[in-house]
Design a protein around this motif. Structure first.
Motif, PDB file in Angstrom:
ATOM      1  N   ILE A  14       0.958  -1.415   0.351  1.00 15.85           N
ATOM      2  CA  ILE A  14       0.303  -0.233   0.305  1.00 15.85           C
ATOM      3  C   ILE A  14       0.513   1.708  -0.341  1.00 15.85           C
ATOM      4  CG2 ILE A  14      -1.830   1.025   0.851  1.00 15.85           C
ATOM      5  CD1 ILE A  14      -2.713  -1.259   2.163  1.00 15.85           C
ATOM      6  N   ILE A  15       1.630   1.512   0.561  1.00 19.31           N
ATOM      7  CA  ILE A  15       2.669   2.095   0.881  1.00 19.31           C
ATOM      8  C   ILE A  15       3.068   2.559  -0.620  1.00 19.31           C
ATOM      9  CG2 ILE A  15       4.720   2.775   1.907  1.00 19.31           C
ATOM     10  CD1 ILE A  15       4.389   2.298   4.586  1.00 19.31           C
ATOM     11  N   LEU A  16       3.885   1.753  -1.001  1.00 20.99           N
ATOM     12  CA  LEU A  16       4.698   1.983  -2.375  1.00 20.99           C
ATOM     13  C   LEU A  16       3.375   1.838  -3.262  1.00 20.99           C
ATOM     14  CD1 LEU A  16       6.734   0.798  -4.215  1.00 20.99           C
ATOM     15  CD2 LEU A  16       6.691  -1.267  -4.600  1.00 20.99           C
ATOM     16  N   PHE A  17       2.151   1.828  -3.574  1.00 16.15           N
ATOM     17  CA  PHE A  17       1.359   2.443  -4.462  1.00 16.15           C
ATOM     18  C   PHE A  17       1.022   3.409  -4.563  1.00 16.15           C
ATOM     19  CE2 PHE A  17      -3.445   3.302  -5.239  1.00 16.15           C
ATOM     20  CZ  PHE A  17      -3.201   2.796  -6.326  1.00 16.15           C
ATOM     21  N   LEU A  18       0.362   4.177  -2.539  1.00  8.25           N
ATOM     22  CA  LEU A  18       1.275   5.925  -2.940  1.00  8.25           C
ATOM     23  C   LEU A  18       2.141   6.736  -3.181  1.00  8.25           C
ATOM     24  CD1 LEU A  18      -1.037   5.165   0.542  1.00  8.25           C
ATOM     25  CD2 LEU A  18      -1.719   5.755  -1.498  1.00  8.25           C
ATOM     26  N   LEU A  19       3.098   6.428  -2.592  1.00  3.87           N
ATOM     27  CA  LEU A  19       4.525   6.694  -3.607  1.00  3.87           C
ATOM     28  C   LEU A  19       4.755   6.606  -4.919  1.00  3.87           C
ATOM     29  CD1 LEU A  19       7.144   8.364  -2.383  1.00  3.87           C
ATOM     30  CD2 LEU A  19       7.894   5.412  -3.115  1.00  3.87           C
ATOM     31  N   ILE A  20       4.084   5.779  -5.837  1.00  2.00           N
ATOM     32  CA  ILE A  20       4.356   5.792  -7.057  1.00  2.00           C
ATOM     33  C   ILE A  20       2.956   6.628  -7.497  1.00  2.00           C
ATOM     34  CG2 ILE A  20       3.689   4.379  -9.185  1.00  2.00           C
ATOM     35  CD1 ILE A  20       5.465   2.696  -7.196  1.00  2.00           C
ATOM     36  N   SER A  21       1.917   6.463  -6.735  1.00  2.00           N
ATOM     37  CA  SER A  21       0.933   7.787  -7.198  1.00  2.00           C
ATOM     38  C   SER A  21       0.693   8.966  -6.951  1.00  2.00           C
ATOM     39  CB  SER A  21      -0.581   7.358  -6.155  1.00  2.00           C
ATOM     40  OG  SER A  21      -0.732   6.267  -6.763  1.00  2.00           O
ATOM     41  N   VAL A  22       1.872   8.972  -5.608  1.00  2.00           N
ATOM     42  CA  VAL A  22       2.293  10.369  -6.100  1.00  2.00           C
ATOM     43  C   VAL A  22       3.357  10.882  -6.438  1.00  2.00           C
ATOM     44  CG1 VAL A  22       3.445  12.385  -4.417  1.00  2.00           C
ATOM     45  CG2 VAL A  22       1.616  10.632  -3.475  1.00  2.00           C
ATOM     46  N   LEU A  23       3.729  10.577  -6.954  1.00  2.00           N
ATOM     47  CA  LEU A  23       5.442  10.559  -8.100  1.00  2.00           C
ATOM     48  C   LEU A  23       4.325  10.677  -9.695  1.00  2.00           C
ATOM     49  CD1 LEU A  23       7.982   8.271  -7.200  1.00  2.00           C
ATOM     50  CD2 LEU A  23       7.937  10.415  -6.302  1.00  2.00           C
ATOM     51  N   PHE A  24       3.559   9.661  -9.883  1.00  2.00           N
ATOM     52  CA  PHE A  24       3.038  10.318 -11.103  1.00  2.00           C
ATOM     53  C   PHE A  24       2.200  11.210 -10.987  1.00  2.00           C
ATOM     54  CE2 PHE A  24      -0.505   9.583 -13.565  1.00  2.00           C
ATOM     55  CZ  PHE A  24       0.308   9.535 -14.700  1.00  2.00           C
ATOM     56  N   PHE A  25       1.801  11.809 -10.097  1.00  2.00           N
ATOM     57  CA  PHE A  25       0.854  12.734  -9.889  1.00  2.00           C
ATOM     58  C   PHE A  25       1.561  14.047  -9.502  1.00  2.00           C
ATOM     59  CE2 PHE A  25      -1.141  16.305  -7.619  1.00  2.00           C
ATOM     60  CZ  PHE A  25      -2.210  16.964  -8.309  1.00  2.00           C
ATOM     61  N   PHE A  26       2.732  13.931  -9.200  1.00  2.00           N
ATOM     62  CA  PHE A  26       3.849  15.103  -9.139  1.00  2.00           C
ATOM     63  C   PHE A  26       4.176  15.881 -10.531  1.00  2.00           C
ATOM     64  CE2 PHE A  26       7.092  17.488  -6.603  1.00  2.00           C
ATOM     65  CZ  PHE A  26       6.399  18.458  -6.119  1.00  2.00           C
ATOM     66  N   PHE A  27       5.185  14.202 -11.244  1.00  2.00           N
ATOM     67  CA  PHE A  27       5.978  14.676 -12.512  1.00  2.00           C
ATOM     68  C   PHE A  27       5.155  14.475 -14.497  1.00  2.00           C
ATOM     69  CE2 PHE A  27       8.819  13.372  -9.315  1.00  2.00           C
ATOM     70  CZ  PHE A  27      10.121  14.828  -9.529  1.00  2.00           C
ATOM     71  N   ARG A  28       3.413  14.494 -13.639  1.00  2.00           N
ATOM     72  CA  ARG A  28       3.004  14.221 -15.366  1.00  2.00           C
ATOM     73  C   ARG A  28       2.985  15.788 -15.628  1.00  2.00           C
ATOM     74  NH1 ARG A  28      -0.361  16.511 -11.711  1.00  2.00           N
ATOM     75  NH2 ARG A  28      -2.412  17.927 -12.188  1.00  2.00           N
ATOM     76  N   VAL A  29       3.185  15.258 -17.017  1.00  2.00           N
ATOM     77  CA  VAL A  29       2.418  16.649 -17.946  1.00  2.00           C
ATOM     78  C   VAL A  29       1.665  16.060 -18.860  1.00  2.00           C
ATOM     79  CG1 VAL A  29       3.972  18.002 -19.749  1.00  2.00           C
ATOM     80  CG2 VAL A  29       4.954  17.478 -18.267  1.00  2.00           C
ATOM     81  N   THR A  30       0.220  16.937 -18.034  1.00  2.00           N
ATOM     82  CA  THR A  30      -1.147  17.418 -19.160  1.00  2.00           C
ATOM     83  C   THR A  30      -1.329  17.834 -20.494  1.00  2.00           C
ATOM     84  OG1 THR A  30      -1.894  19.002 -17.342  1.00  2.00           O
ATOM     85  CG2 THR A  30      -2.291  16.900 -16.629  1.00  2.00           C
ATOM     86  N   ASP A  31      -0.653  19.476 -20.147  1.00  2.00           N
ATOM     87  CA  ASP A  31      -0.817  20.189 -21.479  1.00  2.00           C
ATOM     88  C   ASP A  31       0.215  19.055 -22.909  1.00  2.00           C
ATOM     89  OD1 ASP A  31      -2.142  22.258 -20.190  1.00  2.00           O
ATOM     90  OD2 ASP A  31      -0.400  22.543 -18.849  1.00  2.00           O
ATOM     91  N   ASN A  32       0.029  19.822 -24.035  1.00  2.00           N
ATOM     92  CA  ASN A  32       0.295  19.324 -25.086  1.00  2.00           C
ATOM     93  C   ASN A  32       1.282  20.218 -25.855  1.00  2.00           C
ATOM     94  OD1 ASN A  32      -0.786  17.110 -24.978  1.00  2.00           O
ATOM     95  ND2 ASN A  32      -2.836  17.558 -26.347  1.00  2.00           N
ATOM     96  N   GLN A  33       1.245  22.125 -25.234  1.00  2.00           N
ATOM     97  CA  GLN A  33       2.055  22.407 -26.081  1.00  2.00           C
ATOM     98  C   GLN A  33       2.560  23.577 -25.204  1.00  2.00           C
ATOM     99  OE1 GLN A  33      -0.251  23.843 -29.653  1.00  2.00           O
ATOM    100  NE2 GLN A  33      -1.799  25.231 -27.856  1.00  2.00           N
ATOM    101  N   VAL A  34       3.115  24.754 -25.531  1.00  2.00           N
ATOM    102  CA  VAL A  34       3.345  25.530 -24.798  1.00  2.00           C
ATOM    103  C   VAL A  34       3.897  26.893 -25.884  1.00  2.00           C
ATOM    104  CG1 VAL A  34       5.762  26.725 -23.784  1.00  2.00           C
ATOM    105  CG2 VAL A  34       5.169  24.154 -22.937  1.00  2.00           C
ATOM    106  N   ILE A  35       3.705  28.115 -25.823  1.00  2.00           N
ATOM    107  CA  ILE A  35       2.718  29.143 -26.667  1.00  2.00           C
ATOM    108  C   ILE A  35       3.765  30.589 -25.983  1.00  2.00           C
ATOM    109  CG2 ILE A  35       1.581  30.955 -27.556  1.00  2.00           C
ATOM    110  CD1 ILE A  35      -0.715  29.219 -27.508  1.00  2.00           C
ATOM    111  N   VAL A  36       5.165  30.305 -26.685  1.00  2.00           N
ATOM    112  CA  VAL A  36       5.901  31.385 -26.183  1.00  2.00           C
ATOM    113  C   VAL A  36       5.831  32.744 -26.667  1.00  2.00           C
ATOM    114  CG1 VAL A  36       8.263  32.696 -25.447  1.00  2.00           C
ATOM    115  CG2 VAL A  36       7.339  29.690 -25.141  1.00  2.00           C
ATOM    116  N   ASN A  37       6.056  34.242 -26.881  1.00  2.00           N
ATOM    117  CA  ASN A  37       6.062  34.913 -27.103  1.00  2.00           C
ATOM    118  C   ASN A  37       6.433  36.315 -26.421  1.00  2.00           C
ATOM    119  OD1 ASN A  37       3.648  35.209 -28.879  1.00  2.00           O
ATOM    120  ND2 ASN A  37       2.412  34.839 -26.471  1.00  2.00           N
TER     121      ASN A  37
END
Length: 140
Positions: A14-37
């Motif tokens: 259970i602790i390992l599952f929670l740790l993996i879940s937290v790391l996945f949430f923390f390092f996820r990238v949900t956006d497909n692009q960045v627009i820079v000006n």
């Protein structure tokens, strides 16, 4: 296997599952692009300076710069930003320096708080910006 060992194994799983879940949430990238000006002043975008960044690794660097930036205390008195970027539905001003290896973010519309970007992330962002602006000097 006795009950104590079984409970210990279940707890560790259970602790390992929670740790993996937290790391996945923390390092996820949900956006497909960045627009820079490029900017010439606050709210003044330079003509023909918009760049759309879709490379997943580059988008990840902007995401991590925002996510791991350190909030700074005190009042803000800062020059006009050289860059503005949009990540998802949020906009940010970006101050970045090749000379000092420093970076600062400001989340819009809250212009009263700044966030410092660490040196390793600044280096990665500078490489991306050089690539997108054809190796021209990004900022001094």
């Amino acid at each position: 296997m006795n009950m104590k060992s079984r409970n210990l194994i279940v707890s560790l799983v259970i602790i390992l599952f929670l740790l993996i879940s937290v790391l996945f949430f923390f390092f996820r990238v949900t956006d497909n692009q960045v627009i820079v000006n490029k900017m010439s002043g606050f709210n003044e975008v330079l003509p023909d300076s918009e760049r759309v960044i879709v490379d997943k690794g580059d988008v990840q660097q902007f995401t991590y710069a925002v996510r791991f930036a350190d909030k700074q205390q005190g009042e803000v008195d800062i020059s006009a930003p050289p860059f503005k970027f949009t990540l998802g539905k949020k906009q940010y001003y970006l101050w970045i320096s090749e000379t000092y290896s420093q970076g600062t973010l400001m989340k819009l519309p809250n212009t009263g708080t700044i966030y410092k970007i660490d040196e390793s992330r600044v280096s990665k962002l500078l490489k991306i910006l050089h690539k997108k602006y054809e190796n021209n000097t990004v900022i001094q």
